[in-house]
Write a protein that holds these residues in place. Structure first.
Motif, PDB file in Angstrom:
ATOM      1  N   ALA A   1       0.710  -1.342  -0.010  1.00  0.00           N
ATOM      2  CA  ALA A   1       0.313  -0.039  -0.127  1.00  0.00           C
ATOM      3  C   ALA A   1       0.801   1.097   0.104  1.00  0.00           C
ATOM      4  O   ALA A   1       1.911   1.049   0.332  1.00  0.00           O
ATOM      5  CB  ALA A   1      -1.477  -0.408   0.996  1.00  0.00           C
ATOM      6  N   LYS A   2       0.827   2.299  -0.591  1.00  0.00           N
ATOM      7  CA  LYS A   2       1.168   3.516  -1.253  1.00  0.00           C
ATOM      8  C   LYS A   2       0.502   4.991  -0.759  1.00  0.00           C
ATOM      9  O   LYS A   2      -1.016   4.545  -1.504  1.00  0.00           O
ATOM     10  CB  LYS A   2       2.521   3.357  -1.925  1.00  0.00           C
ATOM     11  N   GLU A   3       0.828   5.758  -0.672  1.00  0.00           N
ATOM     12  CA  GLU A   3      -0.092   7.175  -1.036  1.00  0.00           C
ATOM     13  C   GLU A   3       0.832   8.164  -0.128  1.00  0.00           C
ATOM     14  O   GLU A   3       1.557   8.124   0.209  1.00  0.00           O
ATOM     15  CB  GLU A   3      -1.128   7.892   0.569  1.00  0.00           C
ATOM     16  N   ALA A   4      -0.148   9.842  -1.174  1.00  0.00           N
ATOM     17  CA  ALA A   4       1.037  10.522  -0.736  1.00  0.00           C
ATOM     18  C   ALA A   4       0.764  11.245   0.147  1.00  0.00           C
ATOM     19  O   ALA A   4      -0.255  11.043   1.127  1.00  0.00           O
ATOM     20  CB  ALA A   4       0.605  11.685  -1.944  1.00  0.00           C
ATOM     21  N   ARG A   5       1.867  11.833   0.706  1.00  0.00           N
ATOM     22  CA  ARG A   5       1.898  12.319   2.598  1.00  0.00           C
ATOM     23  C   ARG A   5       1.268  13.967   2.177  1.00  0.00           C
ATOM     24  O   ARG A   5       1.606  14.433   1.409  1.00  0.00           O
ATOM     25  CB  ARG A   5       3.644  12.170   2.735  1.00  0.00           C
ATOM     26  N   TYR A   6       0.318  13.956   3.017  1.00  0.00           N
ATOM     27  CA  TYR A   6       0.024  15.474   2.346  1.00  0.00           C
ATOM     28  C   TYR A   6       0.253  16.262   4.141  1.00  0.00           C
ATOM     29  O   TYR A   6       0.067  15.847   4.405  1.00  0.00           O
ATOM     30  CB  TYR A   6      -1.654  15.271   2.215  1.00  0.00           C
ATOM     31  N   ASN A   7       0.515  17.901   3.788  1.00  0.00           N
ATOM     32  CA  ASN A   7       0.528  18.556   5.322  1.00  0.00           C
ATOM     33  C   ASN A   7      -0.765  19.102   5.201  1.00  0.00           C
ATOM     34  O   ASN A   7      -1.251  19.372   3.895  1.00  0.00           O
ATOM     35  CB  ASN A   7       2.061  19.509   4.655  1.00  0.00           C
ATOM     36  N   PRO A   8      -1.622  18.883   6.351  1.00  0.00           N
ATOM     37  CA  PRO A   8      -3.277  19.428   6.460  1.00  0.00           C
ATOM     38  C   PRO A   8      -2.562  21.698   6.283  1.00  0.00           C
ATOM     39  O   PRO A   8      -4.337  21.693   5.872  1.00  0.00           O
ATOM     40  CB  PRO A   8      -3.274  18.943   7.954  1.00  0.00           C
ATOM     41  N   ALA A   9      -1.556  21.744   6.943  1.00  0.00           N
ATOM     42  CA  ALA A   9      -1.837  23.403   6.789  1.00  0.00           C
ATOM     43  C   ALA A   9      -1.690  24.131   5.407  1.00  0.00           C
ATOM     44  O   ALA A   9      -2.406  24.658   4.972  1.00  0.00           O
ATOM     45  CB  ALA A   9      -0.572  23.248   7.322  1.00  0.00           C
ATOM     46  N   GLU A  10      -1.573  22.663   4.305  1.00  0.00           N
ATOM     47  CA  GLU A  10      -1.247  22.670   2.738  1.00  0.00           C
ATOM     48  C   GLU A  10      -2.174  23.067   2.155  1.00  0.00           C
ATOM     49  O   GLU A  10      -2.706  23.833   1.776  1.00  0.00           O
ATOM     50  CB  GLU A  10      -0.194  21.937   1.869  1.00  0.00           C
TER      51      GLU A  10
END
Length: 160
Positions: A126-135
Motif C-alpha cells: 500500500a502506498k499513498e502521498a503524504r499531505y500536510n494538512p496546513a497546505e
C-alpha cells in the motif's frame, strides 16, 4: 433392474469421501486466506492514515507509530498466519507499507515444493502521498479567494 449388493454404498462412500473432504478443506482455507488478506490490507491502509496525525514528527517516529498500529491490528485479527512482517518506508512526499506472511496450511493442500506453494503466501503493498494538512487548508482558502474574485457582482459570496 439392478440389484445392489450389501456394502456397495460403503465402498462408494469410501471412494468419494476423501475427494469431498479435500474440496471442503480447500474452500475453507481459501476463505481463511481471503479473510487474512482483507485484514492485512485494512491494517496497511490504517497505518498509512496514521501518518496524517504525525505530519510534523520525524520519519522514525512515524515508522514506529505506524508499525505499532499495524501490528496491533494484525495481532488481534489474523488467523493461522505465521511470520507476518511489516516494512514501512517514509519519504518526504509519500509512504509505502509492505506486509508479508504465509498462511499455515496442511502439506497436502499447500503442495510443498510445487508452484502452488506460493499460492498461500501474502504480499500486501500500500502506498499513498503524504499531505500536510496546513497546505491543504491554505490551498482551499486560495481557491475560495479565486472563486470570489470571478463571482458575479450581485452580492454572491461563495465563502459564506
Amino acid at each position: 433392474m439392478k440389484k445392489y449388493q450389501k456394502g456397495s454404498f460403503t465402498v462408494e462412500t469410501a471412494l468419494i469421501m476423501p475427494i469431498v473432504l479435500m474440496v471442503v478443506l480447500i474452500i475453507f482455507f481459501f476463505v481463511l486466506y481471503m479473510y487474512n488478506r482483507s485484514v492485512m490490507q485494512n491494517a496497511a491502509y490504517r497505518g498509512i492514515k496514521q501518518v496524517f496525525y504525525y505530519s510534523g514528527e520525524s520519519n522514525e517516529d512515524i515508522k514506529k507509530e505506524c508499525s505499532r498500529v499495524i501490528l496491533a491490528d494484525l495481532d488481534h485479527s489474523l488467523i493461522g498466519v505465521q511470520n507476518a512482517e511489516v516494512e514501512i518506508k517514509v519519504f518526504a512526499n509519500k509512504i509505502e507499507i509492505t506486509i508479508s506472511g504465509r498462511l499455515n496450511v496442511p502439506d497436502m493442500i499447500s503442495s510443498k515444493g510445487t508452484v502452488f506453494e506460493e499460492l498461500w503466501s501474502y504480499e500486501i503493498y500500500a502506498k499513498e502521498a503524504r499531505y500536510n494538512p496546513a497546505e491543504i487548508i491554505l490551498k482551499g482558502q486560495n481557491l475560495e479567494n479565486i472563486v470570489n474574485e470571478f463571482a458575479p457582482e450581485e452580492g454572491m459570496d461563495v465563502g459564506s
